[in-house]
Design a protein around this motif. Structure first.
Motif, PDB file in Angstrom:
ATOM      1  N   ARG A   5       0.833  -1.200   0.000  1.00 50.82           N
ATOM      2  CA  ARG A   5       0.000   0.000   0.000  1.00 50.82           C
ATOM      3  C   ARG A   5       0.875   1.261   0.000  1.00 50.82           C
ATOM      4  O   ARG A   5       0.516   2.283  -0.578  1.00 50.82           O
ATOM      5  CB  ARG A   5      -0.908  -0.013   1.230  1.00 50.82           C
ATOM      6  N   LEU A   6       2.044   1.182   0.618  1.00 50.64           N
ATOM      7  CA  LEU A   6       2.960   2.328   0.674  1.00 50.64           C
ATOM      8  C   LEU A   6       3.730   2.512  -0.632  1.00 50.64           C
ATOM      9  O   LEU A   6       4.272   3.580  -0.891  1.00 50.64           O
ATOM     10  CB  LEU A   6       3.948   2.163   1.827  1.00 50.64           C
ATOM     11  N   LEU A   7       3.794   1.459  -1.440  1.00 50.41           N
ATOM     12  CA  LEU A   7       4.497   1.508  -2.727  1.00 50.41           C
ATOM     13  C   LEU A   7       3.483   1.269  -3.851  1.00 50.41           C
ATOM     14  O   LEU A   7       3.470   0.198  -4.468  1.00 50.41           O
ATOM     15  CB  LEU A   7       5.591   0.438  -2.771  1.00 50.41           C
ATOM     16  N   PRO A   8       2.613   2.227  -4.136  1.00 52.42           N
ATOM     17  CA  PRO A   8       1.469   1.953  -5.004  1.00 52.42           C
ATOM     18  C   PRO A   8       1.816   1.583  -6.442  1.00 52.42           C
ATOM     19  O   PRO A   8       1.109   0.801  -7.050  1.00 52.42           O
ATOM     20  CB  PRO A   8       0.676   3.246  -4.947  1.00 52.42           C
ATOM     21  N   TYR A   9       2.864   2.133  -7.033  1.00 51.07           N
ATOM     22  CA  TYR A   9       3.129   1.895  -8.451  1.00 51.07           C
ATOM     23  C   TYR A   9       4.239   0.902  -8.710  1.00 51.07           C
ATOM     24  O   TYR A   9       4.710   0.754  -9.818  1.00 51.07           O
ATOM     25  CB  TYR A   9       3.421   3.226  -9.150  1.00 51.07           C
ATOM     26  N   GLN A  10       4.671   0.192  -7.677  1.00 51.14           N
ATOM     27  CA  GLN A  10       5.742  -0.791  -7.827  1.00 51.14           C
ATOM     28  C   GLN A  10       5.192  -2.164  -8.175  1.00 51.14           C
ATOM     29  O   GLN A  10       5.936  -3.073  -8.459  1.00 51.14           O
ATOM     30  CB  GLN A  10       6.544  -0.907  -6.528  1.00 51.14           C
ATOM     31  N   GLN A  11       3.871  -2.349  -8.090  1.00 50.90           N
ATOM     32  CA  GLN A  11       3.308  -3.687  -8.218  1.00 50.90           C
ATOM     33  C   GLN A  11       3.303  -4.130  -9.648  1.00 50.90           C
ATOM     34  O   GLN A  11       2.577  -4.066 -10.463  1.00 50.90           O
ATOM     35  CB  GLN A  11       1.914  -3.706  -7.620  1.00 50.90           C
TER      36      GLN A  11
END
Length: 68
Positions: A62-68
């Motif tokens: 949730r803290l790294l939204p665009y890394q997924q």
């Protein structure tokens, strides 16, 4: 919907693997590294990275939204 900001502290501490696992560094490697109970073997083991526990994965993602 507006863009989401990446958490600055999280992007410095975590990284996602290709399979979506959360990679983190080991703790206890900042100071007191010589002569205070940390052996060579312990310090060598702390060098590498490990996979974060499954209970923390959702929060980190949730803290790294665009890394997924």
């Amino acid at each position: 919907m507006p863009k989401l900001k990446t958490h600055s502290g999280a992007k410095k501490r975590f990284k996602l693997s290709k399979n979506g696992k959360v990679i983190r560094a080991h703790a206890n490697k900042s100071h007191l590294l010589n002569g205070h109970g940390k052996t060579r073997k312990t310090k060598r083991a702390l060098r590498g990275t490990t996979v974060a526990d499954k209970t923390n994965v959702a929060q980190v993602k949730r803290l790294l939204p665009y890394q997924q």
